[in-house]
Design an enzyme around this catalytic site. Sequence first.
Site, PDB file in Angstrom:
ATOM      1  N   LYS A  45       0.860  -1.173   0.000  1.00  0.00           N
ATOM      2  CA  LYS A  45       0.000   0.000   0.000  1.00  0.00           C
ATOM      3  C   LYS A  45       0.898   1.226   0.000  1.00  0.00           C
ATOM      4  CE  LYS A  45      -3.661   2.362   2.518  1.00  0.00           C
ATOM      5  NZ  LYS A  45      -4.576   2.299   3.674  1.00  0.00           N
ATOM      6  N   ARG A  57     -10.757   9.699   2.097  1.00  0.00           N
ATOM      7  CA  ARG A  57     -10.617  10.328   3.422  1.00  0.00           C
ATOM      8  C   ARG A  57     -11.719  11.369   3.635  1.00  0.00           C
ATOM      9  NH1 ARG A  57      -4.002  11.056   3.289  1.00  0.00           N
ATOM     10  NH2 ARG A  57      -3.515   8.830   3.232  1.00  0.00           N
ATOM     11  N   LYS A 100       1.489   9.619   6.230  1.00  0.00           N
ATOM     12  CA  LYS A 100       1.485   8.189   6.544  1.00  0.00           C
ATOM     13  C   LYS A 100       2.745   7.496   6.028  1.00  0.00           C
ATOM     14  CE  LYS A 100      -3.563   7.833   6.892  1.00  0.00           C
ATOM     15  NZ  LYS A 100      -4.733   6.942   6.702  1.00  0.00           N
ATOM     16  N   GLU A 116       7.692  -7.235   1.074  1.00  0.00           N
ATOM     17  CA  GLU A 116       6.438  -7.309   1.827  1.00  0.00           C
ATOM     18  C   GLU A 116       5.641  -8.559   1.423  1.00  0.00           C
ATOM     19  OE1 GLU A 116       5.346  -5.591   4.294  1.00  0.00           O
ATOM     20  OE2 GLU A 116       6.273  -3.597   4.253  1.00  0.00           O
ATOM     21  N   LYS A 145      -2.075  -1.519  -3.913  1.00  0.00           N
ATOM     22  CA  LYS A 145      -2.932  -0.337  -3.869  1.00  0.00           C
ATOM     23  C   LYS A 145      -2.111   0.928  -3.925  1.00  0.00           C
ATOM     24  CE  LYS A 145      -6.007   1.879  -0.581  1.00  0.00           C
ATOM     25  NZ  LYS A 145      -6.660   1.758   0.687  1.00  0.00           N
ATOM     26  N   SER A 194     -10.118   5.542  -4.606  1.00  0.00           N
ATOM     27  CA  SER A 194     -11.060   6.636  -4.821  1.00  0.00           C
ATOM     28  C   SER A 194     -10.563   7.637  -5.863  1.00  0.00           C
ATOM     29  CB  SER A 194     -11.352   7.337  -3.489  1.00  0.00           C
ATOM     30  OG  SER A 194     -10.159   7.789  -2.882  1.00  0.00           O
ATOM     31  N   TYR A 236     -15.075   1.072  -6.654  1.00  0.00           N
ATOM     32  CA  TYR A 236     -16.349   1.759  -6.399  1.00  0.00           C
ATOM     33  C   TYR A 236     -17.273   1.664  -7.610  1.00  0.00           C
ATOM     34  CZ  TYR A 236     -13.457   3.420  -2.650  1.00  0.00           C
ATOM     35  OH  TYR A 236     -12.616   3.443  -1.573  1.00  0.00           O
TER      36      TYR A 236
HETATM   37  C1  PBG Z   1      -7.025   3.630   5.582  1.00  0.00           C
HETATM   38  C2  PBG Z   1      -7.515   3.368   4.193  1.00  0.00           C
HETATM   39  C3  PBG Z   1      -7.384   4.277   3.139  1.00  0.00           C
HETATM   40  C4  PBG Z   1      -7.981   3.691   2.040  1.00  0.00           C
HETATM   41  C5  PBG Z   1      -8.446   2.447   2.430  1.00  0.00           C
HETATM   42  N1  PBG Z   1      -8.134   2.259   3.770  1.00  0.00           N
HETATM   43  C6  PBG Z   1      -6.856   5.650   3.124  1.00  0.00           C
HETATM   44  C7  PBG Z   1      -5.543   5.904   3.724  1.00  0.00           C
HETATM   45  O1  PBG Z   1      -4.691   5.021   3.845  1.00  0.00           O
HETATM   46  O2  PBG Z   1      -5.343   7.041   4.111  1.00  0.00           O
HETATM   47  C8  PBG Z   1      -8.074   4.342   0.702  1.00  0.00           C
HETATM   48  C9  PBG Z   1      -9.106   3.860  -0.221  1.00  0.00           C
HETATM   49  C10 PBG Z   1      -9.382   4.747  -1.370  1.00  0.00           C
HETATM   50  O3  PBG Z   1      -8.783   5.816  -1.572  1.00  0.00           O
HETATM   51  O4  PBG Z   1     -10.273   4.365  -2.138  1.00  0.00           O
HETATM   52  N2  PBG Z   1      -6.852   2.542   6.406  1.00  0.00           N
END
Ligand code: PBG
Length: 333
Positions: free
Chosen positions: A204, A214, A226, A242, A257, A283, A322
């Site tokens: 990720k 968010r 993060k 990983e 992701k 998203s 989505y």
């Molecule tokens: C946080 C989480 C995030 C997403 C899924 N789980 C956002 C982040 O890590 O800040 C993002 C999903 C998306 O953007 O569609 N645990």
Amino acid sequence: MWGMMNLPIRPRRNRKSEVVRGLMRESSLTASHLIYPMFVQEGDADTPIESLPGCTRWSVKGIVGECRRLLELGIGCIDLFAVVPEGRKDPQGSEAWNPEGVVPRAIRAIKEATPQMCVMTDVALDPFNTYGQDGIVREFPGGGYEILNDETVEALVKQALCHARAGADIISPSDMMDGRIAALRAALDAEGFASVSLMSYTAKYASALYGPFRGALGSAPKFGDKKTYQMDPGNIREAMREAELDAAEGADFLMVKPATLYLDVIAEMRRRTSLPIAAYHVSGEYLMVKAAAKSGWLDERAAMMESLLSIRRAGADMILTYAAPDVARWLAE
Ligand code: PBG
């Protein structure tokens, strides 16, 4: 007559009709490859999400009805995310393992009404703690902060067990802490949840494309970023490291992701592991297509289908998106 060129090899013969193209097609996309991320909130209202057009913050009652419609469309797996009111957040994120929290209540209601729906749940602390960080935060008196790894894993175990007790089929930790797959597997097995699966967010990345998500959850970090747990966008070897760890710790399948900006990571992981691979069309990726289509600059259906097909071609078995209900509808037409 013969063509003018002396050309015995003509790749275009394999594209000469829809039937022939169908015979030659190497990658495909069907509703059975899709996982639909969904948001669930307290109260009775189903609220459309402005920052994520087409998506809704569902009430528990609303999500049950929507699951029936999804099953009719051929979508058999959802991924649940909690919308948590500010008043329920605390520094530890303890609402995450409240058995009466909105996620365990939604799981129970969905499994009761539609037991065949495969319910995946997100495990991470960012929607639940006052910091909007995925882990337990230690603030230093002189300023600065640290995201504590081992303490966070303990909290994630509590959250995952809470979801498993409510009936979750698949747990998906999205936090990127070290060692959480082994700890979750051990805790689930010890409580008799040997058949609950683990989808690891293996690679990720610390991406700019999570913004609309968010916004949907009100979970943006209150300070900092993060980058001490999510991966640097420049790295690919690190993703393979990983992946090796997740496989050794007992992940049932891996995930990359975002998806379309990281197709090389998916492809390389596909070559290196025999585990199934998921990819999260996040998203921001969804919105790039939606926004361009809304302006009349792209054909939404064609662009969305091509984006998702590229993820399958790169080697992903399944896709979190989505657009899942739209795709299922388009495929059925
Ligand atoms: C946080 C989480 C995030 C997403 C899924 N789980 C956002 C982040 O890590 O800040 C993002 C999903 C998306 O953007 O569609 N645990």
